[in-house]
Design a protein around this motif. Structure first.
Motif, PDB file in Angstrom:
ATOM      1  N   ILE A 153       0.806  -1.098   0.126  1.00  0.00           N
ATOM      2  CA  ILE A 153      -0.283   0.155   0.022  1.00  0.00           C
ATOM      3  C   ILE A 153       1.362   1.113   0.264  1.00  0.00           C
ATOM      4  O   ILE A 153       0.245   2.406  -1.283  1.00  0.00           O
ATOM      5  CB  ILE A 153      -0.979  -0.028   0.753  1.00  0.00           C
ATOM      6  N   SER A 154       1.689   1.672   0.595  1.00  0.00           N
ATOM      7  CA  SER A 154       3.158   2.454   0.695  1.00  0.00           C
ATOM      8  C   SER A 154       3.661   2.601  -0.396  1.00  0.00           C
ATOM      9  O   SER A 154       3.521   3.540  -1.406  1.00  0.00           O
ATOM     10  CB  SER A 154       3.666   2.332   1.846  1.00  0.00           C
ATOM     11  N   GLY A 155       3.583   1.674  -1.256  1.00  0.00           N
ATOM     12  CA  GLY A 155       4.428   1.634  -2.462  1.00  0.00           C
ATOM     13  C   GLY A 155       3.099   2.254  -3.283  1.00  0.00           C
ATOM     14  O   GLY A 155       3.959   3.313  -4.403  1.00  0.00           O
ATOM     15  N   LEU A 156       2.329   1.245  -2.972  1.00  0.00           N
ATOM     16  CA  LEU A 156       1.022   1.933  -4.174  1.00  0.00           C
ATOM     17  C   LEU A 156       0.644   3.617  -4.275  1.00  0.00           C
ATOM     18  O   LEU A 156       0.924   4.166  -5.011  1.00  0.00           O
ATOM     19  CB  LEU A 156       0.107   1.465  -3.582  1.00  0.00           C
ATOM     20  N   PHE A 157       1.562   4.213  -3.179  1.00  0.00           N
ATOM     21  CA  PHE A 157       1.166   5.821  -3.076  1.00  0.00           C
ATOM     22  C   PHE A 157       2.319   6.564  -3.140  1.00  0.00           C
ATOM     23  O   PHE A 157       1.772   7.319  -3.321  1.00  0.00           O
ATOM     24  CB  PHE A 157       0.701   6.075  -1.563  1.00  0.00           C
ATOM     25  N   ALA A 158       3.405   5.945  -3.074  1.00  0.00           N
ATOM     26  CA  ALA A 158       4.630   6.208  -3.633  1.00  0.00           C
ATOM     27  C   ALA A 158       4.824   6.906  -4.631  1.00  0.00           C
ATOM     28  O   ALA A 158       5.521   7.169  -5.717  1.00  0.00           O
ATOM     29  CB  ALA A 158       5.976   5.303  -2.965  1.00  0.00           C
ATOM     30  N   MET A 159       4.056   5.594  -5.720  1.00  0.00           N
ATOM     31  CA  MET A 159       3.754   5.993  -7.150  1.00  0.00           C
ATOM     32  C   MET A 159       3.446   7.194  -7.893  1.00  0.00           C
ATOM     33  O   MET A 159       3.988   7.969  -8.244  1.00  0.00           O
ATOM     34  CB  MET A 159       3.393   4.688  -7.921  1.00  0.00           C
ATOM     35  N   PRO A 160       2.297   7.280  -7.188  1.00  0.00           N
ATOM     36  CA  PRO A 160       1.628   8.828  -7.969  1.00  0.00           C
ATOM     37  C   PRO A 160       2.556   9.463  -7.100  1.00  0.00           C
ATOM     38  O   PRO A 160       2.474  10.811  -7.441  1.00  0.00           O
ATOM     39  CB  PRO A 160       0.690   8.829  -7.568  1.00  0.00           C
ATOM     40  N   ALA A 161       3.271   9.615  -5.942  1.00  0.00           N
ATOM     41  CA  ALA A 161       3.703  10.896  -5.069  1.00  0.00           C
ATOM     42  C   ALA A 161       4.968  11.531  -6.137  1.00  0.00           C
ATOM     43  O   ALA A 161       4.871  12.750  -5.465  1.00  0.00           O
ATOM     44  CB  ALA A 161       4.329  10.148  -3.672  1.00  0.00           C
ATOM     45  N   TYR A 162       5.537  10.120  -6.950  1.00  0.00           N
ATOM     46  CA  TYR A 162       6.795  11.021  -7.869  1.00  0.00           C
ATOM     47  C   TYR A 162       6.628  11.151  -9.152  1.00  0.00           C
ATOM     48  O   TYR A 162       6.783  12.424  -9.441  1.00  0.00           O
ATOM     49  CB  TYR A 162       7.980   9.633  -7.669  1.00  0.00           C
ATOM     50  N   SER A 163       5.121  10.206  -9.447  1.00  0.00           N
ATOM     51  CA  SER A 163       5.104  10.614 -11.016  1.00  0.00           C
ATOM     52  C   SER A 163       4.397  11.673 -11.289  1.00  0.00           C
ATOM     53  O   SER A 163       4.371  12.759 -11.868  1.00  0.00           O
ATOM     54  CB  SER A 163       4.147   9.615 -11.347  1.00  0.00           C
ATOM     55  N   PHE A 164       3.116  12.094 -10.428  1.00  0.00           N
ATOM     56  CA  PHE A 164       2.637  13.358 -10.408  1.00  0.00           C
ATOM     57  C   PHE A 164       3.890  14.397 -10.118  1.00  0.00           C
ATOM     58  O   PHE A 164       2.974  15.264 -10.742  1.00  0.00           O
ATOM     59  CB  PHE A 164       1.657  12.837  -9.120  1.00  0.00           C
ATOM     60  N   TRP A 165       4.584  14.503  -9.407  1.00  0.00           N
ATOM     61  CA  TRP A 165       5.335  15.614  -8.882  1.00  0.00           C
ATOM     62  C   TRP A 165       6.324  15.557 -11.312  1.00  0.00           C
ATOM     63  O   TRP A 165       6.449  17.029 -10.583  1.00  0.00           O
ATOM     64  CB  TRP A 165       6.342  14.987  -8.599  1.00  0.00           C
ATOM     65  N   TYR A 166       6.847  14.553 -11.274  1.00  0.00           N
ATOM     66  CA  TYR A 166       7.208  14.625 -12.666  1.00  0.00           C
ATOM     67  C   TYR A 166       5.942  15.542 -13.464  1.00  0.00           C
ATOM     68  O   TYR A 166       6.380  16.215 -14.044  1.00  0.00           O
ATOM     69  CB  TYR A 166       7.503  12.976 -13.370  1.00  0.00           C
ATOM     70  N   LYS A 167       4.678  14.761 -13.750  1.00  0.00           N
ATOM     71  CA  LYS A 167       3.264  15.625 -14.205  1.00  0.00           C
ATOM     72  C   LYS A 167       3.731  16.699 -14.039  1.00  0.00           C
ATOM     73  O   LYS A 167       3.088  17.618 -14.489  1.00  0.00           O
ATOM     74  CB  LYS A 167       2.311  15.117 -14.485  1.00  0.00           C
ATOM     75  N   GLY A 168       3.073  17.726 -12.778  1.00  0.00           N
ATOM     76  CA  GLY A 168       2.715  18.745 -11.998  1.00  0.00           C
ATOM     77  C   GLY A 168       4.020  19.307 -12.884  1.00  0.00           C
ATOM     78  O   GLY A 168       3.126  20.427 -13.019  1.00  0.00           O
ATOM     79  N   ASN A 169       5.305  19.204 -12.329  1.00  0.00           N
ATOM     80  CA  ASN A 169       6.589  19.696 -12.905  1.00  0.00           C
ATOM     81  C   ASN A 169       6.526  20.939 -14.795  1.00  0.00           C
ATOM     82  O   ASN A 169       6.749  21.475 -14.582  1.00  0.00           O
ATOM     83  CB  ASN A 169       7.833  19.313 -12.891  1.00  0.00           C
ATOM     84  N   SER A 170       6.339  19.213 -15.213  1.00  0.00           N
ATOM     85  CA  SER A 170       6.078  19.622 -16.411  1.00  0.00           C
ATOM     86  C   SER A 170       4.626  20.273 -17.733  1.00  0.00           C
ATOM     87  O   SER A 170       4.786  20.991 -18.123  1.00  0.00           O
ATOM     88  CB  SER A 170       5.795  17.667 -17.528  1.00  0.00           C
ATOM     89  N   MET A 171       4.103  20.525 -16.468  1.00  0.00           N
ATOM     90  CA  MET A 171       2.470  21.575 -16.378  1.00  0.00           C
ATOM     91  C   MET A 171       2.396  22.979 -16.149  1.00  0.00           C
ATOM     92  O   MET A 171       1.852  23.739 -16.665  1.00  0.00           O
ATOM     93  CB  MET A 171       1.405  20.717 -16.382  1.00  0.00           C
ATOM     94  N   CYS A 172       2.832  22.911 -14.524  1.00  0.00           N
ATOM     95  CA  CYS A 172       2.737  24.486 -14.250  1.00  0.00           C
ATOM     96  C   CYS A 172       4.214  25.079 -14.045  1.00  0.00           C
ATOM     97  O   CYS A 172       4.742  25.858 -13.366  1.00  0.00           O
ATOM     98  CB  CYS A 172       2.386  23.966 -12.606  1.00  0.00           C
TER      99      CYS A 172
END
Length: 368
Positions: A278-297
């Motif tokens: 479960i912690s790994g499941l949340f770690a995935m978007p913790a980093y991937s959303f960071w990458y995605k957000g950085n590319s957009m804003c």
């Protein structure tokens, strides 16, 4: 007609920016959740016996201090990151990107992501878990998260030293605010938790240094790689390095080579393994959303929104272990003090000050 086109273009740009900010904020929330469940996993089953310093398994002797402090941190970090990598590869498979995943591994941006994994995994993540474990043993792991959130300030300083990037006045002010709030949190922690808090804060700072350096290096790789593929490479590489290299080395130092299969076997046979998933499941978007957000804003604003985990981390640790009492710890789990909460919120403000110029934001809002 031209004015209408320009208006539509501005609306689309604002909508795109808003989506990017949403992704970046979500990354910070997921980081807090991943931290909370990782901390919870290390209180369950055989992990509870290990950290309590009692016999475990079939009458095995209690672990020594080195193993508890360092070896178990590497094992926990490896399980979390490997699960995160597995979830990330599953997402790539769902999006029919497995072919691109394997091809990217052979490219220069792919190798840069592997370098990021080395910096952010075996070094920073293990230091982060050591900090969490030290604070858990001495009172409250929530105080560690804001210290680790100094990675934004450290990244700005390293960018100036390594890449000669300019530090404007608002960035300097933000860095000073972050350092002051970190001192406030660390001082309050030391006063309430004793000398053990110092070890936790030290390793949290080392984690911040590692993640700050990773942020400097990651800029090149994340621009040229799809964020889902990038996080799959980063997390899988980090998990394998932690489990196959860092953990065996530390286990051998702490208890001999025979401790490797014993500890690993006990760890994967306990129900706590599900919580690591479960912690790994949340770690995935913790980093991937960071990458995605950085590319957009933009990287600066994205880092600021992600850096709000200085607040989300302590909050979710307190909710999961204390309020909800999922791990049966509420009787022994105190909330953060008002000083520590205030320091965490002030650090969030400092992170935003590093990322964006408040004066320019006010002027732009007035113009709109």
């Amino acid at each position: 007609m031209e004015a209408k086109v320009e208006t539509l273009r501005n609306q689309r740009r604002k909508k795109f920016m808003t989506r990017g900010i949403t992704f970046a904020v979500a990354s910070g929330i997921c980081y807090g959740l991943y931290t909370g469940f990782l901390t919870l996993a290390e209180t369950q089953g055989v992990w509870g016996d290990w950290f309590a310093g009692t016999e475990w398994g079939n009458g095995n002797a209690a672990l020594n201090a080195f193993t508890i402090t360092f070896t178990l941190a590497a094992l926990a970090a490896g399980l979390n990151d490997l699960f995160s990598g597995i979830w990330s590869i599953a997402v790539c498979a769902k999006n029919r990107q497995l072919g691109d995943f394997w091809k990217t591994l052979k490219t220069k941006p792919g190798r840069v992501m592997m370098l990021c994994a080395i910096i952010g995994g075996p070094f920073a993540t293990i230091c982060y878990v050591i900090g969490l474990n030290s604070a858990t043993a001495s009172g409250n792991p929530g105080v560690i998260v804001p210290i680790a959130a100094l990675n934004c300030a450290i990244g700005a300083i390293l960018g100036r030293i390594l890449f000669k990037q300019k530090l404007s006045a608002h960035k300097v002010i933000g860095i000073l605010v972050c350092l002051a709030s970190a001192g406030m949190i660390g001082g309050a922690s030391f006063a309430s938790m004793g000398p053990d808090a110092l070890l936790g804060c030290l390793f949290a700072f080392l984690a911040a240094f590692g993640w700050g350096f990773e942020g400097c290096v990651a800029g090149f790789g994340t621009i040229l790689i799809d964020y889902r593929i990038g996080i799959a490479i980063r997390q899988t590489t980090a998990g394998l390095l932690e489990l196959l290299i860092a953990f065996p080395i530390l286990a051998t130092i702490g208890g001999g080579i025979g401790a490797v299969p014993e500890l690993l076997g006990a760890a994967i046979s306990t129900p706590a393994l599900l919580i690591f998933a479960i912690s790994g499941l949340f770690a995935m978007p913790a980093y991937s959303f960071w990458y995605k957000g950085n590319s957009m804003c933009g990287t600066a604003l994205g880092m600021a929104c992600n850096g709000m985990y200085a607040f989300w981390g302590p909050l979710f640790i307190w909710l999961i272990l204390g309020v909800l009492n999922i791990g049966g710890m509420s009787a022994d789990y105190p909330p953060l003090s008002m000083t520590q909460w205030f320091g965490a919120i002030i650090m969030v403000a400092g992170i935003f000050c590093i990322a964006v110029n408040p004066i320019n934001m006010i002027r732009k809002k007035q113009e709109d």
